[in-house]
Design an enzyme around this catalytic site. Structure first.
Site, short mmCIF file in Angstrom:
data_model
loop_
_atom_site.label_atom_id
_atom_site.label_comp_id
_atom_site.label_asym_id
_atom_site.label_seq_id
_atom_site.Cartn_x
_atom_site.Cartn_y
_atom_site.Cartn_z
N GLU A 22 -6.46 8.92 20.93
CA GLU A 22 -5.07 8.71 21.51
C GLU A 22 -4.10 9.48 20.97
O GLU A 22 -3.18 10.27 21.34
CB GLU A 22 -4.55 7.56 21.97
CG GLU A 22 -5.57 6.73 22.91
CD GLU A 22 -4.91 5.18 22.99
OE1 GLU A 22 -4.37 4.86 24.05
OE2 GLU A 22 -5.42 4.49 22.22
N GLU A 74 4.23 -2.05 22.85
CA GLU A 74 5.27 -3.04 22.45
C GLU A 74 6.59 -2.44 21.60
O GLU A 74 7.65 -2.41 21.80
CB GLU A 74 4.85 -4.21 22.05
CG GLU A 74 4.12 -4.99 23.06
CD GLU A 74 2.57 -4.77 23.13
OE1 GLU A 74 2.06 -5.36 23.81
OE2 GLU A 74 2.19 -3.64 22.50
N LYS A 99 1.57 3.04 30.84
CA LYS A 99 0.66 3.97 30.20
C LYS A 99 -0.46 4.10 31.50
O LYS A 99 -1.34 3.43 31.09
CB LYS A 99 0.26 3.10 28.90
CG LYS A 99 -0.73 3.93 28.15
CD LYS A 99 -0.95 3.08 26.92
CE LYS A 99 -1.97 3.85 26.06
NZ LYS A 99 -2.18 3.20 24.70
#
Length: 124
Positions: A22, A74, A99
């Site tokens: 990622e 978050e 996402k």
């Protein structure tokens, strides 16, 4: 009483996530904003400086999402709320961070986190 200004579907490309791939490859994140503010001064004067310039806000939000990769959404969504609350006319901000390509080994349509922050509970 506050009015609500919404900007939905702000697409950003960033490298947030817990997994190495990622961070390396990046992915699309989508932001929805709802801001609470009094729009009467702008309505009365018809001057942009009397309200939130949502064009500038969108660019500031994109920059906040696309900088400094972190592990958790978050952290990113709080960063966005802080950007929204920098304008003193904004009484509260409801921010949703989507996402859609989260690495989950299942069929799903979206992963999203929504937070609401007010002047008193933001990182001012």
């Amino acid at each position: 009483m506050t009015d609500e200004l919404s900007v939905k579907g702000i697409e950003c490309f960033a490298h947030h996530g817990v997994f190495d791939f990622e961070r390396r490859e990046g992915q699309t994140f989508v932001v929805d904003l709802v801001l609470g503010l009094d729009t009467r001064p702008a309505a009365e004067s018809d001057h942009l400086e009397e309200t939130v310039n949502y064009g500038t806000l969108v660019m500031d939000v994109k920059a906040a999402v696309e900088r400094d990769p972190v592990d958790l959404i978050e952290t990113v969504v709080q960063r966005i709320a802080d950007v929204c609350l920098k304008d003193r006319r904004v009484e509260w901000a409801r921010v949703t961070l989507h996402k859609p390509d989260a690495p989950i080994d299942a069929t799903y349509s979206d992963v999203a986190l929504t937070i609401t922050r007010t002047r008193g509970n933001a990182h001012d």
